[in-house]
Design a protein around this motif. Structure first.
Motif, PDB file in Angstrom:
ATOM      1  N   THR A 243       1.028  -1.166   0.053  1.00 27.72           N
ATOM      2  CA  THR A 243       0.024   0.041   0.001  1.00 27.72           C
ATOM      3  C   THR A 243       0.800   1.227  -0.022  1.00 27.72           C
ATOM      4  O   THR A 243       1.802   1.357   0.733  1.00 27.72           O
ATOM      5  CB  THR A 243      -0.935  -0.051   1.327  1.00 27.72           C
ATOM      6  N   THR A 244       0.553   2.077  -0.948  1.00 26.54           N
ATOM      7  CA  THR A 244       1.501   3.342  -0.977  1.00 26.54           C
ATOM      8  C   THR A 244       0.758   4.408  -0.112  1.00 26.54           C
ATOM      9  O   THR A 244      -0.452   4.565   0.058  1.00 26.54           O
ATOM     10  CB  THR A 244       1.288   4.040  -2.474  1.00 26.54           C
TER      11      THR A 244
ATOM     12  N   PRO B 169       1.298   5.705  -8.471  1.00 21.82           N
ATOM     13  CA  PRO B 169       1.115   4.317  -7.722  1.00 21.82           C
ATOM     14  C   PRO B 169      -0.026   4.200  -7.013  1.00 21.82           C
ATOM     15  O   PRO B 169      -0.343   2.901  -6.656  1.00 21.82           O
ATOM     16  CB  PRO B 169       2.394   4.512  -6.704  1.00 21.82           C
ATOM     17  N   LEU B 170      -0.855   5.133  -6.241  1.00 22.15           N
ATOM     18  CA  LEU B 170      -1.933   4.809  -5.746  1.00 22.15           C
ATOM     19  C   LEU B 170      -3.137   3.961  -6.689  1.00 22.15           C
ATOM     20  O   LEU B 170      -3.900   3.174  -6.198  1.00 22.15           O
ATOM     21  CB  LEU B 170      -2.617   6.052  -4.960  1.00 22.15           C
ATOM     22  N   LEU B 171      -3.116   4.453  -7.809  1.00 23.73           N
ATOM     23  CA  LEU B 171      -3.940   3.837  -8.878  1.00 23.73           C
ATOM     24  C   LEU B 171      -3.529   2.216  -9.058  1.00 23.73           C
ATOM     25  O   LEU B 171      -4.463   1.467  -9.223  1.00 23.73           O
ATOM     26  CB  LEU B 171      -3.826   4.527 -10.167  1.00 23.73           C
ATOM     27  N   VAL B 172      -2.121   2.184  -8.880  1.00 21.35           N
ATOM     28  CA  VAL B 172      -1.805   0.804  -8.922  1.00 21.35           C
ATOM     29  C   VAL B 172      -2.447  -0.202  -7.871  1.00 21.35           C
ATOM     30  O   VAL B 172      -2.790  -1.182  -7.895  1.00 21.35           O
ATOM     31  CB  VAL B 172      -0.134   0.681  -9.003  1.00 21.35           C
TER      32      VAL B 172
ATOM     33  N   ALA C 219      -5.090   0.450  -6.320  1.00 15.90           N
ATOM     34  CA  ALA C 219      -6.584   0.576  -6.529  1.00 15.90           C
ATOM     35  C   ALA C 219      -6.548  -0.659  -7.594  1.00 15.90           C
ATOM     36  O   ALA C 219      -7.608  -1.811  -7.653  1.00 15.90           O
ATOM     37  CB  ALA C 219      -7.423   1.677  -7.020  1.00 15.90           C
ATOM     38  N   LEU C 220      -5.953  -0.752  -8.761  1.00 17.97           N
ATOM     39  CA  LEU C 220      -6.021  -1.718  -9.846  1.00 17.97           C
ATOM     40  C   LEU C 220      -5.724  -3.222  -9.134  1.00 17.97           C
ATOM     41  O   LEU C 220      -6.471  -4.122  -9.542  1.00 17.97           O
ATOM     42  CB  LEU C 220      -5.309  -1.372 -10.880  1.00 17.97           C
ATOM     43  N   HIS C 221      -4.764  -3.385  -8.471  1.00 14.72           N
ATOM     44  CA  HIS C 221      -4.353  -4.577  -7.864  1.00 14.72           C
ATOM     45  C   HIS C 221      -5.665  -5.139  -7.269  1.00 14.72           C
ATOM     46  O   HIS C 221      -5.793  -6.363  -7.241  1.00 14.72           O
ATOM     47  CB  HIS C 221      -3.242  -4.370  -7.239  1.00 14.72           C
ATOM     48  N   ALA C 222      -6.120  -4.239  -6.301  1.00  9.28           N
ATOM     49  CA  ALA C 222      -7.277  -4.630  -5.422  1.00  9.28           C
ATOM     50  C   ALA C 222      -8.494  -5.326  -6.179  1.00  9.28           C
ATOM     51  O   ALA C 222      -8.916  -6.018  -5.896  1.00  9.28           O
ATOM     52  CB  ALA C 222      -7.496  -3.356  -4.289  1.00  9.28           C
ATOM     53  N   ARG C 223      -8.710  -4.336  -7.340  1.00  8.72           N
ATOM     54  CA  ARG C 223      -9.816  -4.646  -8.148  1.00  8.72           C
ATOM     55  C   ARG C 223      -9.691  -6.021  -8.712  1.00  8.72           C
ATOM     56  O   ARG C 223     -10.647  -7.041  -8.866  1.00  8.72           O
ATOM     57  CB  ARG C 223     -10.204  -3.664  -8.812  1.00  8.72           C
TER      58      ARG C 223
ATOM     59  N   PRO D  71     -10.546   2.959  -1.594  1.00  5.68           N
ATOM     60  CA  PRO D  71     -10.180   4.098  -0.709  1.00  5.68           C
ATOM     61  C   PRO D  71      -8.873   4.954  -1.281  1.00  5.68           C
ATOM     62  O   PRO D  71      -8.567   5.956  -1.033  1.00  5.68           O
ATOM     63  CB  PRO D  71      -9.599   3.319   0.738  1.00  5.68           C
ATOM     64  N   ALA D  72      -8.036   4.155  -1.973  1.00  6.17           N
ATOM     65  CA  ALA D  72      -6.733   4.751  -2.695  1.00  6.17           C
ATOM     66  C   ALA D  72      -7.316   6.180  -3.448  1.00  6.17           C
ATOM     67  O   ALA D  72      -6.657   6.934  -3.913  1.00  6.17           O
ATOM     68  CB  ALA D  72      -6.174   3.880  -3.655  1.00  6.17           C
ATOM     69  N   MET D  73      -8.609   5.918  -4.266  1.00  3.67           N
ATOM     70  CA  MET D  73      -8.851   7.080  -4.985  1.00  3.67           C
ATOM     71  C   MET D  73      -9.326   8.292  -4.276  1.00  3.67           C
ATOM     72  O   MET D  73      -8.687   9.482  -4.613  1.00  3.67           O
ATOM     73  CB  MET D  73     -10.185   6.650  -5.594  1.00  3.67           C
TER      74      MET D  73
END
Length: 254
Positions: A3-4, A114-117, A119-123, A227-229
């Motif tokens: 997590t970033t 990196p926060l988008l990454v 979120a993408l990883h989590a999805r 949450p990263a968004m």
């Protein structure tokens, strides 16, 4: 999952915080507006007391010019709820800001970051993805005629590939190439047995639905209210340039 985390710069105790105006594209799909409103509620929960407003470029109310007009001549930071550079970020939003009385600063789009990454990883994980030999991922994005948009999407694809440890190919729902079906066909021809589609969209809508339908294995949900968004929106707000833009194209660093 890594997590970033980002530090939040301290604000001045004497000056009121500039208003945060989140600028969404707008969509005919009612799920998109519900998702954006829920995301703004998360932002408000992270920063109680910060004035948070919504403005749309088109299709939904409130439209951005109306939101800005209601703010009068106060200071505001406009954060595009967009994932890459393009015409909306470079021209539409700065021009709407310049036509209003608001003392506006325009932040960078959300991506790449990196926060988008995160979120993408989590999805993808929520959709059932787990790494195995022969996997690959198609990063499905909206597409733009602006070459900077493809540069930004490609950078996100490389960041996601480094996180997942598998090939990640950017592809597009419209305007740009390759299309999502073409990217899937190329990966299949290269011998990849399990191909997932990562939905690089901020909210549900036509593009997200169409690209998910093309997935031969699993398709992740859009980034939505991960949450990263909300954290990334506040990060873009905090890092916006200290002076108001005098013309289009003056954006915060990506």
């Amino acid at each position: 999952m890594t997590t970033t985390t980002l530090p939040t710069p301290p604000g001045s105790p004497h000056d009121p915080d500039p208003a945060l105006v989140v600028v969404a594209h707008g969509s005919r799909d009612p799920r998109a507006l519900r998702t954006v409103r829920a995301l703004l509620d998360q932002v408000r929960a992270l920063r109680p007391g910060l004035p948070v407003h919504l403005g749309h470029i088109e299709l939904n109310d409130p439209l951005l010019p109306d939101t800005l007009a209601a703010l009068g001549d106060r200071e505001a930071v406009l954060v595009p709820l967009l994932l890459s550079r393009g015409y909306h970020v470079k021209r539409d939003i700065p021009e709407m800001a310049a036509a209003s009385p608001v003392r506006a600063r325009v932040a960078a789009p959300l991506g790449p970051h990196p926060l988008l990454v995160d979120a993408l990883h989590a999805r993808l994980t929520e959709a059932g993805w787990h790494r195995r030999r022969g996997d690959a991922v198609v990063l499905a994005a909206a597409g733009s005629r602006d070459p900077d948009s493809a540069v930004d999407t490609g950078r996100t694809a490389r960041l996601l590939a480094a996180r997942l440890g598998v090939p990640v190919v950017p592809a597009y729902a419209s305007t740009a190439a390759p299309t999502v079906p073409d990217a899937i066909a190329a990966l299949t021809a290269a011998g990849h047995r399990h191909i997932a589609v990562a939905s690089y969209f901020t909210a549900p809508g036509r593009f997200a639905t169409e690209t998910a339908a093309a997935a031969p294995w699993i398709a992740a949900a859009p980034l939505g209210t991960h949450p990263a968004m909300a954290r990334l929106i506040l990060h873009r707000y905090e890092e916006a340039p200290a002076t108001a833009p005098t013309a289009p194209l003056e954006l915060a660093s990506a």
